[in-house]
Motif scaffolding. Sequence first.
Motif, short mmCIF file in Angstrom:
data_model
loop_
_atom_site.label_atom_id
_atom_site.label_comp_id
_atom_site.label_asym_id
_atom_site.label_seq_id
_atom_site.Cartn_x
_atom_site.Cartn_y
_atom_site.Cartn_z
N MET A 92 0.85 -1.20 0.00
CA MET A 92 0.00 0.00 0.00
C MET A 92 0.89 1.25 0.00
SD MET A 92 -2.86 1.49 0.18
CE MET A 92 -2.91 3.27 0.10
N VAL A 93 0.82 2.01 -1.03
CA VAL A 93 1.69 3.19 -1.15
C VAL A 93 0.84 4.45 -1.20
CG1 VAL A 93 3.39 4.36 -2.58
CG2 VAL A 93 3.45 1.88 -2.36
N LEU A 94 1.06 5.27 -0.21
CA LEU A 94 0.41 6.59 -0.21
C LEU A 94 1.42 7.52 -0.86
CD1 LEU A 94 -2.19 7.81 0.93
CD2 LEU A 94 -1.00 8.25 3.03
N GLN A 154 2.02 13.22 6.14
CA GLN A 154 0.69 12.79 5.69
C GLN A 154 0.73 11.35 5.20
OE1 GLN A 154 -1.29 14.94 6.62
NE2 GLN A 154 -1.12 16.94 5.69
N GLY A 155 1.84 10.67 5.42
CA GLY A 155 1.92 9.25 5.12
C GLY A 155 2.51 8.92 3.76
N ARG A 214 8.80 8.42 5.02
CA ARG A 214 7.38 8.77 5.00
C ARG A 214 7.22 10.21 5.46
NH1 ARG A 214 3.46 5.32 3.58
NH2 ARG A 214 4.01 3.13 3.74
N GLU A 238 1.45 20.34 -1.33
CA GLU A 238 2.34 19.26 -0.93
C GLU A 238 3.47 19.13 -1.97
OE1 GLU A 238 1.86 17.85 1.91
OE2 GLU A 238 -0.01 18.94 2.16
N LYS A 270 1.41 13.53 -5.54
CA LYS A 270 0.92 13.64 -6.92
C LYS A 270 2.10 13.61 -7.90
CE LYS A 270 -2.90 16.54 -5.53
NZ LYS A 270 -3.45 17.89 -5.59
#
Lengths: 603, 444
Positions: free
Chosen positions: B1-3, B335-336, B332, B63, B6
């Motif tokens: 799982m990759v957060l 915001q993860g 990280r 971000e 953009k």
Amino acid sequence: MPSIRGIITGTNAAVWRTVNKAGVPWHKLPGPAGALNLAALREDLRHDNLHETRDDIVEEEIADLPPYRTYDGTRQDPYDAQMGSAGTRFGRNFALDQTKAEDPPRLLSPSPREVSRRLFWRDEFQPATGLNVLAAAWIQFQNHGWFGHGTNDPERRIDIELAADDNWSEDPMVVERTTADRTQDPEDGRPATYLNKVTHWWDGSSIYGSSQDQNRVMRAGEDGKMLLIDGKLPLEEDPVLAGIDRTGFNDNYWVGLSLLHTLFVKEHNAICDMLRKSYPSWDDERLFLTARLVNAALMAKIHTVEWTPGILNTPVLQTGMHANWYGALPQWAKATRLITKTLDLEAGAGIIGSELKHHGASFAITEEFISVYRLHPLIPDDYAIHDHRTGALIEEVEFNSLMGNDTRAAVDKYGWSDLMYHFGTEHPGKITLHNHPRALMDHTRVTGQHVDLGTIDVLRDRERGVRRYNDFREQLRMPRVTSFDKLTPDPAWNAEIRDVYNGQIDDVDLQVGLLGEKPPTGFGFSDTAFRIFILMASRRLKSDRFFTRDYTPEIYTAQGLDWIDRHTMADVVVRHFPELAPALEGSANAFAPWRKSTPGGAA
Amino acid sequence: MVLDFKHASIPEGVRFTAQVGVPNVVQGLFRKREKVVAVAGLVQADQLAYGCTASLVKKYGPEPFWVRLVTEEALLVHHPDDIRRVLEGSPTPFASDPDAKRKGMSAFQPTALTLSRGDLWADRRSFAEAVLDTGRPIHRLGQRFAAVAVEEADAVLGLGRPVTWADVHEAFQRLTRRVVIGADAADDTALSDELGALMDAGNKMPGKPAAGYEDFHAHLQKYVDTPDPEALTGLVAAAPHTDDEETDAAGQLIHWLFAMGDTLPANLVRTLAVLAGHPLQLAEVRAELTGKRLTAAKSVAGAAYLAGCILDTMRLWPTTALFGRVTTEDVRFPQGELVPAGSQVLIHNLFNHRNRERIPYADRFAPEEWVTGGASDDWSFNFFSNGPQGCPGAGLSVFLGQAFLGRLLTQADPVVTSGPHPRPGKPLAYTLDLNALEIDLQPR
């Protein structure tokens, strides 16, 4: 002169009424046809199954409509300041003459305790293998933001005689009645109504509270943030509530709720950080109010496009719920989306950002909705806590060790990561008969009350005038079940039900029918419950100006809308529990079981 | 799982590469190529670079976001909170030796502090801080250095004609040799020429020491072995170093030679040009210096407004337009979002220093912001880098600049006779070409 929309939706509804009457249910139809059939059902439900209970409506355009969600839910509707606010009445899905409370002896016939003991008792845990326990905690978390009847009335009790072989702690079993609606004129002759102690809106009141006073004590006081102490919510100070988080709604609290309340308070604070980056001059209040809008909408989106298709796992629902939020038409089909939006055809461009509509009754959560969300079988009794890194078993505990006053101790003992890992990897119970959690059928509340939640599930429907199963179906234009043999797919259960109800099919309680009914393929609950669901799930969005006309960058900020659009439940989990990323690797839906670590190996 | 952050599109990456990456490289990463810089000025390359990053930040901010630089995606970090996170996290997990920098600097400074990691970095850093008196209000040899700066300024004043970048550069290289190495090196122009040639080679990013490096290092080592007590070499012996081969004292001097001898005078010439067109600020500088003896270290260091003039010039026209870090492990963000190990992280000074959305004084000369405003605490400004890997010689550099410029400005009125005239009233241009400037220092 009928509108174009009226002609299109009316024709669609007429066609599918005919098809359904011919014995072909929506869930037997191929994808697109099934979706059109559902749209038709929703139209009929909107027309026939929304009924007003309030008598305090003052319709007047509100001059200074706040560009944020108010603490108590007032001034959310542009014309009706009180609509949906805390302390207003629950609505009804059936005409008011169909909502009369049952009085004794029918109120106690058959004994709700016997219904519970003989039909709900979990002989053996039946898992819902497509879901994880997070899905169970999630719906309770959401429900607590939508409705709460408040503390029961200790002065008005219902006594339930026990059967000879029942060794309950007291005889008769005592259940306090729901607190009456004191705004109702007892002389008006109308069925009893009840007040919602929380806001009806989908505004995250389960974490934010339903009044400004309640909210203020949960705030950090800077940067719009909610208060966290060492990454945990502050605890309640009342000794009766020892070990329970101070949060917007903490009745029936347990570790599952603590995880989600904390997670979304952390998410709120992350949104504040994000907003502060773009708007460094905003003060605490503006940051808070905007972050709340974004967080509430993110929860609504997660519920709509992740939780719901998780529990109602069919292609039609996958498409349908996606369409509720985003619309069925792709984003690049701008012109067509615009046309469908103009015509208020929600399937095209989605409900989000569409026209605000109440469909004839002011927005309120309904008693019938509350009944179909009695999903207690989801809760397991046994919890085997494992190390999220190694998969090694840490301890097997029972539900009672994870709830009420023991909540914080359990969180401290096992830690967020291993608890969340458990909730992500283990199955909840299947929503069916003989699967109520034993712990909740023999449950001592923090107040010391000893209760059987199965009994209460049955009794509340009768007390609040929610129709029994066959009448309920009829009000939804579904055929009555004429024979016990057709109630459930299990002949033994049918025999048990016949016995409990003394052969009277029309006496079968709503909860028994809902839990016994064979759900459509892929569904986690019954088609009967689903009818209320498709009406109310859309209504929670369609009646809320912050999901319709005010779902705009001016209100949410462009960054806020982007945050809602981009993030999923898995993102939220990983953002705040990055160590769980391996368990969520490859997960298409965070409410489906995650990858398990195996002892000696990675996830 | 990759957060994930953009990602800018491929066409946007092509634009970023063309408008931000390529101009940065072709103008010379380590030594500016005069002709290319002139052409870049003509085509307003810096303005295009600003516009490119501004449009991406508007679309993908606030971000950080990924943008393609040539073939690889790099994370562009632009918000001060994120810049701070990266620079405070240097050298681990954000190492300051991305590939291009390592390949280039290896030509002329293979043992550079900024290319070092782990214990070696700590060793070289403590050495540099000990010699440069990092963090002290005034360097212990400040009195001597101020006198040297004044002498070199007087030499420039004595030219009797409008001065060019080459004049100031030459004077400052001499000043630098005297300050870093000592009196014996004052006229050793060959040493500066050797370094210049090696830096030219570095622009081609060879990834190894360039031809002549060994001789250059030996040249320097001789000076280190015969230290001058009135120069930085005189402090080397007492500075902590675990093993001379590891610390490589002579190798560390190289950075000071080019930072002080090339970068600093470039900023001072620009400051001079700006003050020539900003009479109010010039008057403020003079008022501050009235009655002060510029050979007194305390007087020099106390000229805070003059320091503000130098710092704000560095902000307006950063000599390092774009710099980078590389992640040494998976990182990280709060915001993860996961940034994998080995990712390049970019900080676009040219944009950050002028970000009109954040900085009210983005395009005007604002020395006061460094005196009474919040500029010193703003992580948008990183001409000296920042955090644990912030320039250890920043204090000494500004001090030398104050002494040098202070002397020029108390003795003469600067008048720009050729080249750009930066003036108040309209936004200052993104480019201020040194090579085109000619400044007449008219005696007062």
